[in-house]
Design an enzyme around this catalytic site. Structure first.
Site, PDB file in Angstrom:
ATOM      1  N   MET A   1      12.251   4.931   5.647  1.00 28.96           N
ATOM      2  CA  MET A   1      11.386   3.763   5.780  1.00 28.96           C
ATOM      3  C   MET A   1      11.223   3.419   7.273  1.00 28.96           C
ATOM      4  SD  MET A   1      10.874   3.608   2.519  1.00 28.96           S
ATOM      5  CE  MET A   1       9.988   2.110   2.171  1.00 28.96           C
ATOM      6  N   SER A   2      11.381   2.160   7.637  1.00 28.65           N
ATOM      7  CA  SER A   2      11.094   1.770   9.023  1.00 28.65           C
ATOM      8  C   SER A   2      12.114   2.274  10.028  1.00 28.65           C
ATOM      9  CB  SER A   2      10.971   0.248   9.126  1.00 28.65           C
ATOM     10  OG  SER A   2       9.802  -0.177   8.464  1.00 28.65           O
TER      11      SER A   2
END
Lengths: 441, 441
Positions: free
Chosen positions: A158-159
Site C-alpha cells: 500500500m502506501s
C-alpha cells in the site's frame, strides 16, 4: 455513481485513504468480523475448481477490495490486475540471521488513549496482522504469518510504496542526479500548467505542495474518482474522454494555496515524484527499485508493482513484496544503507531522511496519533526519544525503524478500515514496549 | 466483429493457432520486417516517460499481440494481464554448469524442402529467436539472448504450457493419483454433458477427443471467438451472457465424431486436463507447477501464468518463464526425472511419454513437417533416429529433447506468423545438425 462506504472503495482510492486527520484515537473495530473470523483461510475464498460463486473474488475493485474479501486480495493483487516485476535478479538470496525470542509475545503495553493493558500477541489479532517481523541487532527475533500470508507470499505494501519511491528520490538527490531545489517544471515540462509545475522537487518529496484535490468520496466528481478512473489498468469505457494513466492525470491537477506552507498527504505527489525520477534516470520506478534495492540486498523474492493502462507503475501505492524483503529495506534504513557488508547507497541518504521535515508544517495536518512528528522524503518521522521513523500504508502496513533500540519492525496487515489512526493506538505503544524489552535484555 | 488476419488475432486465439495442418514447408516470411528490423529494442516500444503514442503497447489484444509489437509483448505478458505466480520458492537456485562451445554458430544444415545451406547462427534471425539455450551432457554449450529477452527475463511459453500440464498429468497417472482410463465425467461431473464427458482422461491427454470446435477466424460465431471471450480476464461487457472462464466454456463444447480415432490439436483439451488435475489434487495448475517442478528443480526465476476472470490459470498456453528454467525442464525430460542428483518424478513418467502416441491417429491430422510423429501427454514425438521429442508453442517456442545426443535445446522466439510449420524447415534440421556435431566431438 453510487455512494460507496470507505471500506468498499475501489482499490486505487483505497490506497489513498491513509491516515485521515480526524480519525479518533481508539482501537475498536465497530461491528467488523474479528481477525480470526475473517481469516481468508477460514472463509475459503477462491477455493475449489471452480470456486463456487460465494467464494469468488473478482473485478470490479469495489468487490475485491471490500472487507473481508480484501483480507485475501492483499496477497493476490497480481491475480486481479496487470503488474510489473521488481526483479531480485537470479543470484542466491542472502538469508537473514535468526535469534528468535519467545518472550516477545508476553510483552505488555497500554494502548494509546488508555484502556486495558494488552499483550503483544493480543495486538496481532487486534490489528488484523498478516505478517510480523522483528529484527534486533540485525537478526530476526520474531516472525509470524497469518491470514493470506506465508514466507513465500507477497503482500500489498500500500502506501509504504511511497517511502520506496521517496528513498529512490533521496538517493538520486544525494548522488547528484536530482536537484531537490529545482522546480518540477524544469524536469518534467509536461507539468508546467499543473500545480506541480511551480513546486520544487523537495516540496513534492515532502508533500507540502498546495493541491486542489478533493477526496470527498460521496461526490462522484471528486478528484479521487477521476484519479481512480485515469489510473485503472482496464480498458477505458466507451466514450471516456478523461486522462488515461498517472502521467496524464497529474497534468490536470490545479494549485490551491501556497506550496510549502502545510503538509498535505496526497498520493498524487508520489506519482509526480515517480515521474520525476523516471525522467531523470530514464527508468521506471519498478526498474529503479530492482536495480537499486531488490537486486542488491539479497532479496528472497521478486516484488511487483501494479501499472496503469500504459504500463506506468503506481509509485504511490502499487508495490507488493515479501515480509522478509521489506525487513531488508528496514535494515538498510536502520544501518544507513549498509547490508550484508555492502554500502548500497550513501549514508547521507538516511541522514537526510532521519533529520525529518518541518514539524510546524506537519502539525497543520492534525494527525492525532503522530503529534510532534514530521514527513520527509515520503517517510514518517515520529521524533520520539528513540528517533523512530516509518513507512506506513493503509490497513496497517508499516516498516518501523527504531535506531536507538537497533530494531526494525515490519507489519503487513488487512485491518478492515483504511485508517492507520485506528491501528496506531495498539501499535505504536506496542512497538515502543518491544523496543524497551529488547534494550533491557 | 471485424475480420482479423491471423497475426492480428487476440492473444488467446493466437495461443491456439499452432501448427496448422496445411501450412507450406517453407521458411520465407513474406513481407514481414526482418528479425533485426523488428527487434523491439530497435523499435523502442514502451520507452519514454510516458511512451509517445506510437510507441505504446496496450489493450486490446488485437493491438498488443500484433506483429511487430508482439515481439515486445512476449516478454511482458504480466504487464498487460492478471497473472498467477509459479513460485520457485525462496532457496538458492542451483546454477547450470557451463562448457560453452564456440563452434556451434558455424554448424551448417540444409533447410527442409531444399534451399541453400544455412548456418546455425543464420537460423537464429531466420526464426526471430529471442532466446536459445543448448545443453549437452548436462552442461550449457550455447546461450543466446536477443529481442526482448535477457537472462533475468521471462518469455511466453505459449503452447509449451500444454506440455507442462501434460507432464503434471502423467506424473499423477504414474503415481496413481489419476486414472487415465477413467471417463472424464467420473472425475469432473460438470463435464458430463459436454464432449469431454464421454472421453477418457487419456484421450484428453493425447488430444484424440472428437470435438465440435471451429477455428474459422473469419466467422464471428466460430468457437475460437467464443472461447476467447469466455477466457478473457477483463470484466465482461455489459449484456454478455456467455460462459465466463475456462471451466464454464468447456461445459459448452459438443462432440463431433468418435473419440480416439484421430489426433485433433485443440487447446481446450489442455484446459480440460487442467481442470481434471486440479480436481484430483485440489490445487491449481500454477500451484502444481510450483510444487512439483519450479520449487524442486533449482529454478532461477519464478514463472507465471495468465488467468481468466475467476483466477483459473490458462493450462493450455498461459505460462511465461525464464530460458534457463525451461532448460531445467528439458533436462528433467532428458534424464527421466533426475536433476541435481534428485529424482523429482518417477522414471516411468518420461518412459510413458517417450513411448509416444498412436502414429496412425496422428497421421490423420496431416502435419507436413512432423511426418511419422505422434503426440503423447501433450508432448510431440518425432520418432526419428535419435528418439527426439519436444514441447512446442506458436511463434517458435520449443523445448527439444534428443536422448541419443544427450542434448536439450530451448528456443524462445517471436516469429511473425503463428505457424510452427513455417519455422520447422529452418529448425528441425538445424537441431539435428547440432546434435550430430555434438556427438562427433
Amino acid at each position: 455513481m453510487k455512494r460507496l462506504t470507505p471500506i468498499a472503495l475501489p482499490l486505487l482510492a483505497g490506497f489513498l485513504a491513509a491516515l485521515g486527520p480526524a480519525a479518533p484515537a481508539c482501537a475498536q473495530t465497530d461491528s467488523y468480523m474479528s481477525a480470526e473470523a475473517s481469516d481468508p483461510r477460514q472463509l475459503g475464498w477462491m477455493t475449489g475448481f471452480p470456486p463456487p460463486p460465494e467464494k469468488l473474488i473478482m473485478q470490479p475493485e469495489s468487490d475485491f477490495f471490500s472487507f473481508p474479501k480484501m483480507r485475501w486480495t492483499v496477497c493476490h493483487i497480481r491475480e486481479l490486475m496487470p503488474t510489473r516485476q521488481v526483479s531480485r535478479g537470479i543470484g542466491a538470496p542472502v538469508p537473514l540471521e535468526y535469534a528468535l525470542d519467545d518472550g516477545i509475545d508476553a510483552v505488555t503495553f497500554t494502548p494509546m488513549g488508555g484502556g486495558e493493558p494488552m499483550t503483544w500477541e493480543e495486538s496481532l489479532s487486534a490489528n488484523y496482522t498478516d505478517g510480523m517481523l522483528i529484527l534486533h541487532e540485525g537478526r530476526v527475533v520474531y516472525e509470524h504469518y497469518s491470514g493470506c500470508l506465508d514466507e513465500t507470499g507477497k503482500h500489498a505494501a500500500m502506501s509504504m510504496t511511497k517511502s520506496m519511491t521517496g528513498l529512490l528520490a533521496e538517493i538520486l538527490v544525494v548522488e547528484g542526479q536530482l536537484d531537490d531545489t529545482a522546480q518540477v517544471s524544469a524536469i518534467v515540462p509536461e507539468l508546467v500548467d499543473s500545480a506541480f509545475g511551480s513546486a520544487t522537487v523537495r516540496q513534492v518529496m515532502d508533500m507540502t505542495t498546495a493541491l486542489d484535490y478533493s477526496e470527498d468520496y460521496a461526490d462522484p466528481e471528486a478528484d479521487i474518482w477521476l484519479y481512480s478512473k485515469a489510473a485503472s489498468p482496464l480498458p477505458k469505457p466507451e466514450g471516456y474522454e478523461g486522462p488515461n494513466g498517472y502521467f496524464e492525470y497529474l497534468q490536470t491537477v490545479k494549485q490551491d494555496g501556497v506550496h510549502g506552507e502545510a503538509f498535505g498527504y496526497r498520493t498524487i505527489n508520489t506519482d509526480a515524484l515517480g515521474w520525476i525520477i523516471s525522467r531523470v534516470t530514464d527508468k521506471s520506478v519498478a526498474q529503479l527499485l530492482s536495480e537499486r534495492l531488490w537486486s542488491q540486498m539479497g532479496a528472497e523474492q521478486d516484488g511487483y508493482m501494479t501499472v496503469d493502462a500504459k504500463g506506468t507503475p503506481f509509485a504511490g501505492g502499487g508495490l507488493s513484496a515479501g515480509l522478509r524483503d521489506l525487513g531488508r529495506i528496514g535494515l538498510l534504513m536502520l544501518n544507513d544503507g549498509k547490508l550484508n557488508g555492502e554500502q548500497l547507497f550513501p549514508e547521507k541518504v538516511t541522514e537526510n531522511i532521519r533529520a525529518g521535515g518541518d514539524k510546524e508544517v506537519f502539525a497543520k495536518a492534525g494527525y492525532n496519533t503522530l503529534e510532534g512528528g514530521s514527513y520527509r522524503s515520503m517517510w514518517w518521522l515520529l521524533h520520539n526519544e528513540h528517533g523512530a521513523f516509518a513507512a506506513r500504508g493503509v490497513h496497517g502496513q508499516t516498516i518501523y525503524v527504531d535506531p536507538t533500540a537497533d530494531m526494525v519492525i515490519v507489519r503487513l496487515a488487512s485491518f478492515p478500515v483504511a485508517k492507520n489512526a485506528r491501528i496506531d493506538p495498539t501499535s505504536l505503544p506496542a512497538y515502543q514496549a518491544v523496543a524497551d524489552y529488547l534494550m533491557s535484555k
